[in-house]
Design a protein around this motif. Sequence first.
Motif, PDB file in Angstrom:
ATOM      1  N   ARG B  49      -5.983  -3.603  -2.412  1.00  0.00           N
ATOM      2  CA  ARG B  49      -6.977  -3.708  -1.335  1.00  0.00           C
ATOM      3  C   ARG B  49      -7.094  -2.467  -0.437  1.00  0.00           C
ATOM      4  O   ARG B  49      -7.497  -2.545   0.705  1.00  0.00           O
ATOM      5  N   GLY B  70      -4.075  -9.614   5.519  1.00  0.00           N
ATOM      6  CA  GLY B  70      -3.262  -8.470   5.106  1.00  0.00           C
ATOM      7  C   GLY B  70      -1.774  -8.713   5.165  1.00  0.00           C
ATOM      8  O   GLY B  70      -1.044  -8.318   4.258  1.00  0.00           O
ATOM      9  N   ASP B  71      -1.301  -9.405   6.201  1.00  0.00           N
ATOM     10  CA  ASP B  71       0.152  -9.532   6.328  1.00  0.00           C
ATOM     11  C   ASP B  71       0.732 -10.552   5.359  1.00  0.00           C
ATOM     12  O   ASP B  71       1.913 -10.506   5.049  1.00  0.00           O
ATOM     13  N   ALA B  74       1.051  -8.503   2.197  1.00  0.00           N
ATOM     14  CA  ALA B  74       2.064  -7.457   2.323  1.00  0.00           C
ATOM     15  C   ALA B  74       3.456  -7.962   1.972  1.00  0.00           C
ATOM     16  O   ALA B  74       4.361  -7.169   1.728  1.00  0.00           O
ATOM     17  N   LEU B  77       2.847  -7.986  -2.278  1.00  0.00           N
ATOM     18  CA  LEU B  77       2.470  -6.813  -3.059  1.00  0.00           C
ATOM     19  C   LEU B  77       2.557  -5.561  -2.203  1.00  0.00           C
ATOM     20  O   LEU B  77       2.125  -5.563  -1.050  1.00  0.00           O
ATOM     21  N   SER B  78       3.149  -4.510  -2.762  1.00  0.00           N
ATOM     22  CA  SER B  78       3.203  -3.249  -2.027  1.00  0.00           C
ATOM     23  C   SER B  78       2.707  -2.135  -2.931  1.00  0.00           C
ATOM     24  O   SER B  78       2.716  -2.269  -4.149  1.00  0.00           O
ATOM     25  N   ILE B  79       2.262  -1.041  -2.325  1.00  0.00           N
ATOM     26  CA  ILE B  79       1.779   0.079  -3.125  1.00  0.00           C
ATOM     27  C   ILE B  79       2.263   1.380  -2.519  1.00  0.00           C
ATOM     28  O   ILE B  79       2.389   1.509  -1.296  1.00  0.00           O
ATOM     29  N   GLN B 152      10.342  -3.263   1.274  1.00  0.00           N
ATOM     30  CA  GLN B 152       9.305  -4.257   1.589  1.00  0.00           C
ATOM     31  C   GLN B 152       9.548  -5.533   0.781  1.00  0.00           C
ATOM     32  O   GLN B 152       9.024  -6.599   1.119  1.00  0.00           O
TER      33      GLN B 152
END
Lengths: 322, 251
Positions: B49, B70-71, B74, B77-79, B152
Motif C-alpha cells: 500500500r 494502516g496500523d 502494519a 505486513l512490513s516492507i 516489526q
Amino acid sequence: MSPEALRKTSLVTLAVLAALSLVAAIAFMTWGARGSWSFVLSFRGTRLMAILVVAYAISVSTVLFQTITGNRILTPSIMGFDALYVLLQTVLVFTLGAAATSAIDPRLMFIIEVAAMVGFSLLLFRSLFSGHAQNLHLLVLVGIVLGVLFRSLSGFLQRIINPDDFVVLQDRMFASFNVTDGTLVGVSAALVAVVTVFIWRMRDTFDVVALGRDMAISLGLDYQAATTRILILVAILISVSTALVGPVTFFGLLVANLAYLIIPASRHRYTLPAAVLISVLCLVGGQTVLERLFAFDTALSIIIEFAGGLFFILFLLKGRNR
Amino acid sequence: MIEVSGVSKSYGKTLVVDGVTLALPKGGLTSIIGPNGAGKSTLMSMIARLLPMDAGTVIVDGLDVTKVSGDVLAKRLSILRQDNHLTARLTVTDLVTFGRYPYSKGRPTLQDREHVERAIDYLGLGDFRHRFLDELSGGQRQRAFVAMVLCQDTDYMLFDEPLNNLDISHSVAMMKLMRKSARELGKTVVVVLHDINFASCYSDHIVVMRDGRLFLQGSPTDIVRQEVLSEIYATEFRVHELDGNRIATFY
C-alpha cells in the motif's frame, strides 16, 4: 551513543539553554529600568510575551515543516506566507493610503491578517489534497510559485505607489517587536496554546514522519492525515506570528539547524524544545542588546535576516561537502 | 496468503504493471525476478500500500490493503524499499526501535526493548548498536534497516533488493537469515532479487515478471532452466547442477 548517554546529553543541553533564556528574559525585564516598577514590568512584560509567542511559533513551525518535507533548508516561508503578508500590507496602503491604513484598529488588522493567511493555506492544502495528486512536493512547489506571484504583485504596486506611502509601507515590511497591545498578544498566545495542545497529542508521530513516507506507512502511520494535520498547525503558527510582528520566518531556518547541531540525535522530544529555547535566547537576548546597547538604532529583524543569510550559505556549503 | 488480482499501474501513458493476478503462498521464501523495468518493485509497493493502484485488489490474509487501517496492516505486513535515505540522525538502536511503533506507538515497553535487542543481535549489529547510522558503512546501514523490519515482527515481510550494498559474505548471511525466518519463525518472506543464483539456491518459490506482466512462476527447478532464463532475459544462459543447487552462468 547509548540511549542513556543521548538522553543525558540532550537534557543537559536543554537545561543550559533554559537557564540562558531565563537570564536573557530577566535582563530584558530589568536592565536599565527607571521609574515605576509596575509600569516597567507591565510594559516590558507585554513585549516579552510577544517575543516569546513569536519565538515559539517560528521555531516549532520550522522544525515541523522540515520534518514533513524531509528537507533541512526549507522554512514555511517558502509556501508564500511572508509574500502574502507583504502583499496584504501593500494593497491596503495602496488603496487606502498610509494614513488610513495606520488608523485601522490593530486588532481588526490582526484578525484580517490571520484570517487571510490561514484561509490562503487551507485553500491551498484543500485544493491540492482533495484530488488524487497527494504530493507534498507539488504543494510546496505551488506555494513557491504563488509566493513569487504575490511578491511580483507587491513589487508592481510598490513601484507605482506614492513615495510617502511607500516609506510607511517599508516600515511595515520588516518585523518589529515593539508590540504594546496586550489584547493582541493575549489572543496570539491563546491561539498558539490551542495549537500546542494538538501538537502535544501528535508528539509520538513526528519521529515516524521524519523517517519518510514509505517507512512511515509501513509502520502503520496514516501519513496523509498526519502531514496534512501538521501543515495546518504550521500554517496557524506562522500566520499568528507574522500578523503579530511581521515576517521573520527566515529566522526559523537558523534556530532549527542550530537545534539539530547541538542535540545529538534527531528526536523531536529534544529538538523541538531546543529550537524553541534557542529561538527565545536569540530573540530576547538580541532585542535586549539592541535596545540597551544600540538604543533602538536598528530593527532586530534586519540583524536576524543578516545572520540567517550567513548561516544559510554556511549550511549550503556544508551540505555540498558531504 | 497474499492474493493479487488484476492489479495495474501506469505512470502517465506507460503501463508498468499490467493486470497481474498472483497468489503468493503463506510461509516460505518467494523471490520475484525479472529484467529491469519489469514492474517488480512497483508491484511490491502496491502490495504494501505504498503506491495506489489504478485497478485491481490486493488481499493479505483476507484484508484488503487499500481499505484496512494502516496500523492493523502494519502488524501483519512490513516492507523495506531499496533506497532508504534519512534526514534524521539516528542511532542503530533508535532506528530498530521504530520497528515496534505499530505495537507501542512510540513508547516502547520492556518487551519491545527485548525485541529490539534480539533483532540487533540477529543481524550481527551488536557492536554498532549505539553508533549513528551516518557513521556506518552501506552494508551495516542496510542491515540496520533489515533489523528494523524484523523487529516489526510481521507475518509477511517484503524486501525490495535487500542485497544492495552488501558484500558476498553479508549477502549470503542475509539470504540465510531470510530463509531461517521463513523456516523457523514461520514468516512469509517475499524478495525482489537481481541475482538469479541467490534466487535459485534460497527460494521456495520464484515469480518471474516481464514487461509488467506475470511471466511465469514455479519452484527453482521449474524456473532455473537454460531455455526459460534465456527467454526471460534475452541472454544466453547455461545452467549447471552443483551440490543439489541449480547455478546459472551467463558470462
